[in-house]
Design an enzyme around this catalytic site. Structure first.
Site, PDB file in Angstrom:
ATOM      1  N   GLN A  11       0.829  -1.205   0.000  1.00  0.00           N
ATOM      2  CA  GLN A  11       0.000   0.000   0.000  1.00  0.00           C
ATOM      3  C   GLN A  11       0.867   1.259   0.000  1.00  0.00           C
ATOM      4  OE1 GLN A  11      -3.294  -1.932   2.899  1.00  0.00           O
ATOM      5  NE2 GLN A  11      -3.531   0.252   2.573  1.00  0.00           N
ATOM      6  N   SER A  93       4.515  -6.313   2.508  1.00  0.00           N
ATOM      7  CA  SER A  93       3.171  -6.419   3.087  1.00  0.00           C
ATOM      8  C   SER A  93       2.197  -7.038   2.081  1.00  0.00           C
ATOM      9  CB  SER A  93       2.720  -5.037   3.579  1.00  0.00           C
ATOM     10  OG  SER A  93       1.490  -5.114   4.269  1.00  0.00           O
ATOM     11  N   LEU A  94       1.231  -6.275   1.599  1.00  0.00           N
ATOM     12  CA  LEU A  94       0.303  -6.765   0.581  1.00  0.00           C
ATOM     13  C   LEU A  94       1.051  -7.414  -0.587  1.00  0.00           C
ATOM     14  CD1 LEU A  94      -2.474  -6.798  -1.004  1.00  0.00           C
ATOM     15  CD2 LEU A  94      -1.681  -4.626  -1.969  1.00  0.00           C
ATOM     16  N   ARG A 118      -8.791  -9.309   3.774  1.00  0.00           N
ATOM     17  CA  ARG A 118      -7.721  -8.801   4.630  1.00  0.00           C
ATOM     18  C   ARG A 118      -7.877  -7.307   4.867  1.00  0.00           C
ATOM     19  NH1 ARG A 118      -2.399  -6.753   3.400  1.00  0.00           N
ATOM     20  NH2 ARG A 118      -0.747  -7.451   4.833  1.00  0.00           N
ATOM     21  N   HIS A 202       0.352  -3.887  10.948  1.00  0.00           N
ATOM     22  CA  HIS A 202       1.570  -4.624  11.327  1.00  0.00           C
ATOM     23  C   HIS A 202       1.979  -4.366  12.774  1.00  0.00           C
ATOM     24  CE1 HIS A 202       1.939  -6.121   7.311  1.00  0.00           C
ATOM     25  NE2 HIS A 202       1.834  -4.899   6.837  1.00  0.00           N
ATOM     26  N   GLN A 250       1.974 -12.222   9.441  1.00  0.00           N
ATOM     27  CA  GLN A 250       2.344 -10.947   8.814  1.00  0.00           C
ATOM     28  C   GLN A 250       1.351  -9.844   9.149  1.00  0.00           C
ATOM     29  OE1 GLN A 250       1.151  -9.007   5.505  1.00  0.00           O
ATOM     30  NE2 GLN A 250       2.775  -9.788   4.186  1.00  0.00           N
TER      31      GLN A 250
END
Length: 312
Positions: A11, A93-94, A118, A202, A250
């Site tokens: 993101q 991340s993503l 998510r 996170h 994660q």
């Protein structure tokens, strides 16, 4: 044909109009967006092109749109470079989901549905305005941990993204973030500023989303990746059985992008960032100046990536 490390952004890389200049030249763009839109019943191409930006930037919209953009770019490059050898991959991340799709470890439609869920769960985990993130520039990891520890008297605050040396993001309760920003500046940070995000991603505050997301992961079939994908939680590749647990952890664990680049570095000398923008290329330059990272966010960048991979 040059060996490649495949990187996929998270993101922040999205923007309205992304991949618009590529759509006329490469049918994979529209085809991939149509496939994703059908999977979740939402017109992601219109969202990506027209926004508005505030709607595209909502976590549960950004995640499927950005995953789709990255996979579309991956499909373009692999179609042009069928003999390309990917030695390693990682996603921020993503972007880890994009990497797993690229490695054929999960079906694209399943991944789109997963990241939509998510995003919804991440958005709902902490009420709006009660949690956030901040970027801190100019302090090292030990200093950041000290700042977070001292600020936690005001509210939960933890390291969330180790993006590059001297560039670390923290996440937590708003009161904790505010205190940490104040302490970071006092500790000599060049900059410490809150980020425009909807939650404390996170961090341990995301554990509220874990149980339901774990159920969603259990309904998806994974396969052994075709190339090693280094996961955010430990900067190591996973066995087939370990993939769901790495993705679940994660959600509420820090993203160590510095470690991801270091883990992949010995695999090849060329990295390709499959996604709009140049976020990872910028971070990678700070992590390892000897690694070339080629972006793919527009027609010129895609052409340059293809030429580098083909060795021309």
């Amino acid at each position: 044909m040059t060996d490649v490390i495949a990187f996929f952004p998270g993101q922040g890389a999205q923007h309205t109009g992304m991949l618009g200049d590529l759509a006329a030249e490469y049918p994979q763009i529209k085809d991939t967006f149509t496939e994703a839109s059908d999977a979740i019943g939402q017109d992601l191409w219109q969202l990506a092109q027209e926004g508005p930006a505030e709607t595209l930037n909502l976590t549960y919209n950004t995640q499927p749109a950005l995953l789709t953009a990255s996979v579309a770019l991956w499909r373009i490059v692999t179609a042009q470079c069928p003999a390309m050898t990917v030695k390693a991959g990682a996603g921020h991340s993503l972007g880890e989901y994009s990497a797993l799709v690229a490695a054929d470890a999960v079906d694209f439609a399943d991944a789109v549905r997963l990241v939509k869920k998510r995003g919804e769960l991440m958005d709902a985990a902490v009420p709006a305005g009660q949690g956030g993130m901040a970027a801190v520039l100019g302090l090292d990891e030990a200093q950041i941990r000290t700042v977070c520890e001292e600020a936690s008297v005001a509210g939960v605050v933890e390291p969330a993204n180790f993006n590059a040396p001297g560039q670390i993001v923290i996440a937590g309760a708003m009161a904790g973030i505010e205190k940490a920003v104040e302490l970071a500046k006092a500790a000599g940070a060049k900059r410490a500023l809150p980020l425009a995000v909807s939650g404390p991603f996170h961090s341990s505050l995301m554990k509220a989303a874990a149980e339901e997301f774990g159920q969603a992961l259990s309904n998806v079939s994974f396969r052994a990746p075709e190339f090693p994908v280094y996961h955010n939680v430990d900067n190591d590749s996973a066995t087939l059985a370990e993939i769901p647990s790495r993705l679940l952890a994660q959600l509420y664990s820090p993203v160590n992008w510095t470690g991801a680049v270091q883990a992949c570095r010995s695999a090849a000398d060329l990295a390709v960032e499959f996604g709009p923008g140049k976020v990872l290329a910028g971070l990678n330059k700070r992590i390892d100046k000897t690694l070339t990272t080629q972006t793919t966010g527009d027609a010129a960048a895609v052409a340059a990536a293809i030429a580098l991979i083909q060795g021309s």
